[in-house]
Design a protein around this motif. Structure first.
Motif, PDB file in Angstrom:
ATOM      1  N   HIS A 282      65.642  64.875 -23.085  1.00  0.00           N
ATOM      2  CA  HIS A 282      64.370  64.657 -22.381  1.00  0.00           C
ATOM      3  C   HIS A 282      63.191  64.479 -23.337  1.00  0.00           C
ATOM      4  O   HIS A 282      62.202  65.213 -23.277  1.00  0.00           O
ATOM      5  CB  HIS A 282      64.099  65.804 -21.392  1.00  0.00           C
ATOM      6  CG  HIS A 282      65.121  65.910 -20.310  1.00  0.00           C
ATOM      7  ND1 HIS A 282      66.329  66.568 -20.469  1.00  0.00           N
ATOM      8  CD2 HIS A 282      65.127  65.420 -19.046  1.00  0.00           C
ATOM      9  CE1 HIS A 282      67.030  66.490 -19.348  1.00  0.00           C
ATOM     10  NE2 HIS A 282      66.325  65.795 -18.461  1.00  0.00           N
ATOM     11  N   TYR A 283      63.299  63.478 -24.190  1.00  0.00           N
ATOM     12  CA  TYR A 283      62.183  63.110 -25.067  1.00  0.00           C
ATOM     13  C   TYR A 283      61.087  62.416 -24.264  1.00  0.00           C
ATOM     14  O   TYR A 283      61.350  61.823 -23.207  1.00  0.00           O
ATOM     15  CB  TYR A 283      62.670  62.145 -26.143  1.00  0.00           C
ATOM     16  CG  TYR A 283      63.411  62.774 -27.301  1.00  0.00           C
ATOM     17  CD1 TYR A 283      62.803  62.918 -28.542  1.00  0.00           C
ATOM     18  CD2 TYR A 283      64.729  63.194 -27.161  1.00  0.00           C
ATOM     19  CE1 TYR A 283      63.485  63.467 -29.620  1.00  0.00           C
ATOM     20  CE2 TYR A 283      65.425  63.750 -28.230  1.00  0.00           C
ATOM     21  CZ  TYR A 283      64.796  63.880 -29.452  1.00  0.00           C
ATOM     22  OH  TYR A 283      65.479  64.423 -30.515  1.00  0.00           O
TER      23      TYR A 283
ATOM     24  N   ALA B 201      69.284  61.822 -24.891  1.00  0.00           N
ATOM     25  CA  ALA B 201      69.630  62.924 -25.794  1.00  0.00           C
ATOM     26  C   ALA B 201      69.951  62.376 -27.176  1.00  0.00           C
ATOM     27  O   ALA B 201      70.550  61.303 -27.309  1.00  0.00           O
ATOM     28  CB  ALA B 201      70.828  63.704 -25.269  1.00  0.00           C
ATOM     29  N   ASP B 202      69.520  63.097 -28.189  1.00  0.00           N
ATOM     30  CA  ASP B 202      69.986  62.885 -29.556  1.00  0.00           C
ATOM     31  C   ASP B 202      70.923  64.047 -29.887  1.00  0.00           C
ATOM     32  O   ASP B 202      70.616  65.202 -29.565  1.00  0.00           O
ATOM     33  CB  ASP B 202      68.831  62.872 -30.553  1.00  0.00           C
ATOM     34  CG  ASP B 202      67.978  61.612 -30.448  1.00  0.00           C
ATOM     35  OD1 ASP B 202      68.407  60.662 -29.758  1.00  0.00           O
ATOM     36  OD2 ASP B 202      66.879  61.591 -31.037  1.00  0.00           O
TER      37      ASP B 202
ATOM     38  N   TYR C 200      63.468  68.632 -25.370  1.00  0.00           N
ATOM     39  CA  TYR C 200      62.435  68.297 -26.356  1.00  0.00           C
ATOM     40  C   TYR C 200      61.337  69.355 -26.341  1.00  0.00           C
ATOM     41  O   TYR C 200      60.864  69.791 -27.404  1.00  0.00           O
ATOM     42  CB  TYR C 200      61.870  66.913 -26.042  1.00  0.00           C
ATOM     43  CG  TYR C 200      60.699  66.507 -26.914  1.00  0.00           C
ATOM     44  CD1 TYR C 200      60.896  65.859 -28.126  1.00  0.00           C
ATOM     45  CD2 TYR C 200      59.386  66.763 -26.501  1.00  0.00           C
ATOM     46  CE1 TYR C 200      59.812  65.480 -28.922  1.00  0.00           C
ATOM     47  CE2 TYR C 200      58.302  66.386 -27.286  1.00  0.00           C
ATOM     48  CZ  TYR C 200      58.524  65.743 -28.497  1.00  0.00           C
ATOM     49  OH  TYR C 200      57.453  65.371 -29.279  1.00  0.00           O
ATOM     50  N   ASP C 201      60.935  69.791 -25.151  1.00  0.00           N
ATOM     51  CA  ASP C 201      59.907  70.833 -25.037  1.00  0.00           C
ATOM     52  C   ASP C 201      60.328  72.099 -25.767  1.00  0.00           C
ATOM     53  O   ASP C 201      59.542  72.709 -26.512  1.00  0.00           O
ATOM     54  CB  ASP C 201      59.661  71.179 -23.566  1.00  0.00           C
ATOM     55  CG  ASP C 201      59.058  70.021 -22.789  1.00  0.00           C
ATOM     56  OD1 ASP C 201      58.646  69.034 -23.417  1.00  0.00           O
ATOM     57  OD2 ASP C 201      59.015  70.111 -21.548  1.00  0.00           O
ATOM     58  N   GLU C 202      61.571  72.505 -25.557  1.00  0.00           N
ATOM     59  CA  GLU C 202      62.081  73.719 -26.208  1.00  0.00           C
ATOM     60  C   GLU C 202      62.184  73.524 -27.720  1.00  0.00           C
ATOM     61  O   GLU C 202      61.957  74.469 -28.491  1.00  0.00           O
ATOM     62  CB  GLU C 202      63.447  74.081 -25.627  1.00  0.00           C
ATOM     63  CG  GLU C 202      63.375  74.563 -24.186  1.00  0.00           C
ATOM     64  CD  GLU C 202      64.737  74.649 -23.524  1.00  0.00           C
ATOM     65  OE1 GLU C 202      64.870  75.437 -22.561  1.00  0.00           O
ATOM     66  OE2 GLU C 202      65.674  73.932 -23.956  1.00  0.00           O
ATOM     67  N   ALA C 203      62.510  72.316 -28.139  1.00  0.00           N
ATOM     68  CA  ALA C 203      62.587  72.023 -29.572  1.00  0.00           C
ATOM     69  C   ALA C 203      61.208  72.143 -30.224  1.00  0.00           C
ATOM     70  O   ALA C 203      61.079  72.677 -31.339  1.00  0.00           O
ATOM     71  CB  ALA C 203      63.162  70.633 -29.788  1.00  0.00           C
ATOM     72  N   ILE C 204      60.186  71.652 -29.546  1.00  0.00           N
ATOM     73  CA  ILE C 204      58.820  71.777 -30.064  1.00  0.00           C
ATOM     74  C   ILE C 204      58.443  73.256 -30.208  1.00  0.00           C
ATOM     75  O   ILE C 204      57.897  73.695 -31.237  1.00  0.00           O
ATOM     76  CB  ILE C 204      57.816  71.053 -29.142  1.00  0.00           C
ATOM     77  CG1 ILE C 204      57.994  69.521 -29.237  1.00  0.00           C
ATOM     78  CG2 ILE C 204      56.380  71.451 -29.474  1.00  0.00           C
ATOM     79  CD1 ILE C 204      57.507  68.904 -30.527  1.00  0.00           C
TER      80      ILE C 204
ATOM     81  N   ASN D 122      53.881  73.772 -37.581  1.00  0.00           N
ATOM     82  CA  ASN D 122      52.734  73.659 -36.673  1.00  0.00           C
ATOM     83  C   ASN D 122      52.102  72.280 -36.692  1.00  0.00           C
ATOM     84  O   ASN D 122      51.200  71.993 -35.899  1.00  0.00           O
ATOM     85  CB  ASN D 122      51.690  74.714 -37.038  1.00  0.00           C
ATOM     86  CG  ASN D 122      52.228  76.130 -36.850  1.00  0.00           C
ATOM     87  OD1 ASN D 122      52.822  76.436 -35.822  1.00  0.00           O
ATOM     88  ND2 ASN D 122      52.039  76.979 -37.855  1.00  0.00           N
ATOM     89  N   ASP D 123      52.572  71.414 -37.598  1.00  0.00           N
ATOM     90  CA  ASP D 123      52.001  70.070 -37.702  1.00  0.00           C
ATOM     91  C   ASP D 123      52.524  69.131 -36.614  1.00  0.00           C
ATOM     92  O   ASP D 123      51.924  68.098 -36.343  1.00  0.00           O
ATOM     93  CB  ASP D 123      52.310  69.466 -39.072  1.00  0.00           C
ATOM     94  CG  ASP D 123      53.805  69.402 -39.355  1.00  0.00           C
ATOM     95  OD1 ASP D 123      54.523  70.331 -38.935  1.00  0.00           O
ATOM     96  OD2 ASP D 123      54.255  68.424 -39.990  1.00  0.00           O
ATOM     97  N   ILE D 124      53.658  69.473 -35.997  1.00  0.00           N
ATOM     98  CA  ILE D 124      54.248  68.574 -35.003  1.00  0.00           C
ATOM     99  C   ILE D 124      53.714  68.899 -33.619  1.00  0.00           C
ATOM    100  O   ILE D 124      53.655  70.058 -33.218  1.00  0.00           O
ATOM    101  CB  ILE D 124      55.786  68.607 -35.024  1.00  0.00           C
ATOM    102  CG1 ILE D 124      56.363  67.574 -34.059  1.00  0.00           C
ATOM    103  CG2 ILE D 124      56.326  69.988 -34.671  1.00  0.00           C
ATOM    104  CD1 ILE D 124      57.450  66.762 -34.637  1.00  0.00           C
ATOM    105  N   GLU D 125      53.290  67.866 -32.906  1.00  0.00           N
ATOM    106  CA  GLU D 125      52.728  68.036 -31.573  1.00  0.00           C
ATOM    107  C   GLU D 125      53.601  67.334 -30.552  1.00  0.00           C
ATOM    108  O   GLU D 125      54.372  66.426 -30.874  1.00  0.00           O
ATOM    109  CB  GLU D 125      51.301  67.457 -31.525  1.00  0.00           C
ATOM    110  CG  GLU D 125      50.330  68.160 -32.467  1.00  0.00           C
ATOM    111  CD  GLU D 125      48.936  67.550 -32.391  1.00  0.00           C
ATOM    112  OE1 GLU D 125      48.754  66.578 -31.620  1.00  0.00           O
ATOM    113  OE2 GLU D 125      48.049  68.039 -33.102  1.00  0.00           O
ATOM    114  N   TRP D 126      53.448  67.769 -29.296  1.00  0.00           N
ATOM    115  CA  TRP D 126      54.198  67.136 -28.208  1.00  0.00           C
ATOM    116  C   TRP D 126      53.866  65.642 -28.173  1.00  0.00           C
ATOM    117  O   TRP D 126      52.704  65.246 -28.243  1.00  0.00           O
ATOM    118  CB  TRP D 126      53.841  67.773 -26.874  1.00  0.00           C
ATOM    119  CG  TRP D 126      54.862  67.490 -25.792  1.00  0.00           C
ATOM    120  CD1 TRP D 126      55.877  68.304 -25.421  1.00  0.00           C
ATOM    121  CD2 TRP D 126      54.948  66.329 -24.969  1.00  0.00           C
ATOM    122  NE1 TRP D 126      56.617  67.715 -24.419  1.00  0.00           N
ATOM    123  CE2 TRP D 126      56.065  66.497 -24.119  1.00  0.00           C
ATOM    124  CE3 TRP D 126      54.208  65.148 -24.880  1.00  0.00           C
ATOM    125  CZ2 TRP D 126      56.446  65.544 -23.187  1.00  0.00           C
ATOM    126  CZ3 TRP D 126      54.587  64.188 -23.951  1.00  0.00           C
ATOM    127  CH2 TRP D 126      55.695  64.391 -23.117  1.00  0.00           C
ATOM    128  N   GLY D 127      54.926  64.830 -28.094  1.00  0.00           N
ATOM    129  CA  GLY D 127      54.732  63.377 -28.064  1.00  0.00           C
ATOM    130  C   GLY D 127      55.065  62.707 -29.388  1.00  0.00           C
ATOM    131  O   GLY D 127      55.094  61.477 -29.469  1.00  0.00           O
TER     132      GLY D 127
END
Length: 430
Positions: free
Chosen positions: A320-321, A343-344, A279-283, A292-297
């Protein structure tokens, strides 16, 4: 000899009789070409004026679309036909004449076709999609049976939500409240504690007011649950299963894929291993691509999933969401409790999530804590706690959405084409 279109290859040079419907026709003076279908496939029947009686030829020229027939003729090989065979017609017996069939060989609007879904299913495209859906269903049973899974059927009427959400269809169960199932997962966990590796295959219902091309109100889910299986092994089973489905369709549905114009080169590559990103890498990837509108969480929407999938030519696991955006039963990563072992699986070509899965919490006290955090206290979930009281073990599971998977493999633009009678936000007919 009576047979079906799918079996004519066994009767080359012989006379056969087939029960058919007339899908379409064209004629040019002394010859009529009949596009015939019988449910098992499509074949061209050729009626030559000089080779049949005048009555048969005139009957052929006057046939109307979707008239039902007994057609007798000689099976011939035909390399020009996608099917490889055609029928030299000798006789025609009309069973029932169809008058003013509404879906003519021209463009029709989506709403018109949906209003006539009971007839639209007869078209060559819809026939091909339904055949591929059937192959995916058959291959699902085959895969899990061959890998030691037991099929278990969870209830459709439940007293609770599997995921604690509010998008439930409510009904009365005598003097109690009941809901149409969103997922059989919790029950499948109980079954896994009894039978080891299990799977369910049935309808699920989401009262989600969405009109996207990925959403249905009623859809079918395949939900395996596996005792003594942890996150990593579950991912391997998922990629083996999805690859098995794709390769089975490629092996057994070439004619249907060709009919749909599907680029099979994109499917031939679907073999393990599948790429994985956290998930971190996807962000990070989304930020690089301008999201840039999407934030962690925050959870990913369809545009985010499409942007991530564009980077890969196979389905990609996003793992790892954050725990706060996932279901209460998902096990936290022991090395980083703010994310969960989940995982999705995102399909390529813009088809979005086709699998969601995780390792389940097996610790009683942690699950009790999650109950409180999600306001799930009360008697409705007590039986689920019992699974952690009496011989708890590490276990994992996942759910695959059938219609999204069919859409991806067939190249369909909208999931409404991938189920015989779709239930959509504003459609309960036919």
């Amino acid at each position: 000899m009576r047979t079906t279109i799918s079996k004519v290859k066994d009767f080359v040079g012989q006379d056969v009789t087939i029960g058919t419907w007339l899908a379409n026709k064209r004629s040019s003076g002394k010859i009529a070409f009949l596009q015939l279908r019988d449910g098992t496939g499509f074949i061209q029947g050729v009626v030559v004026k000089d080779e049949v009686s005048e009555d048969v030829f005139q009957k052929a020229k006057a046939l109307t679309q979707e008239t039902s027939l007994w057609v007798t003729g000689t099976v011939r090989e035909d390399v020009r036909s996608p099917f490889g065979y055609e029928l030299t017609v000798k006789d025609i017996e009309i069973i029932h004449e169809a008058i003013n069939y509404p879906i003519t060989p021209k463009e029709h609007g989506v709403e018109f076709l949906m209003d006539h879904r009971h007839l639209w299913l007869r078209s060559k495209r819809q026939h091909a999609i339904m055949k591929i859906r059937d192959e995916i269903i058959w291959s699902t049973y085959e895969f899990f049976h061959n890998n030691g899974f037991v099929k278990v059927d969870p209830p459709i009427l439940t007293g609770t939500s599997a995921e604690g959400g509010s998008e439930l269809f409510h009904t009365k169960y005598f003097d109690e409240d009941a809901y149409l199932s969103q997922s059989g997962q919790l029950y499948m966990e109980a079954a896994a504690m009894a039978l080891g590796k299990v799977y369910s295959f049935g309808p699920t219902f989401r009262a989600e007011k969405s009109k996207t091309k990925r959403h249905l109100i009623e859809f079918w889910m395949i939900e395996p649950e596996m005792a003594f299986v942890e996150h990593e092994e579950s991912l391997q089973i998922q990629e083996q299963y999805v690859s098995y489905l794709v390769q089975s369709v490629l092996s057994r549905c070439q004619l249907e894929l060709k009919s749909l114009g599907r680029d099979v080169s994109k499917l031939e590559n679907i073999k393990p291993p599948f790429p994985r990103i956290t998930y971190d890498e996807a962000i990070e990837l989304l930020h690089k691509k301008g999201f840039n509108d999407i934030e962690w969480g925050e959870d990913f929407g369809a545009p985010h999933e499409v942007a991530i999938a564009e980077e890969f030519d196979k389905p990609v696991f996003i793992t790892h969401y954050p725990a706060k955006i996932k279901a209460f039963y998902m096990k936290p990563d022991p090395n980083r409790p703010e994310v969960v072992l989940c995982a999705d699986l995102i399909a390529p070509e813009g088809y979005g999530e086709i699998i969601g899965g995780s390792q389940r919490i097996d610790d009683l006290e942690l699950l009790k804590k999650r109950y409180e955090e999600h306001n799930l206290t009360g008697g409705a979930y007590e039986w689920y706690l019992d699974l952690r009281k009496y011989g708890s073990v590490p276990h994992s599971g996942f759910g695959l959405g059938l219609e999204r998977t069919v859409a991806w493999i067939t190249g369909a633009e909208h999931v409404r084409e991938t189920i015989p009678f779709p239930r959509l936000l504003n459609r309960l007919y036919p």
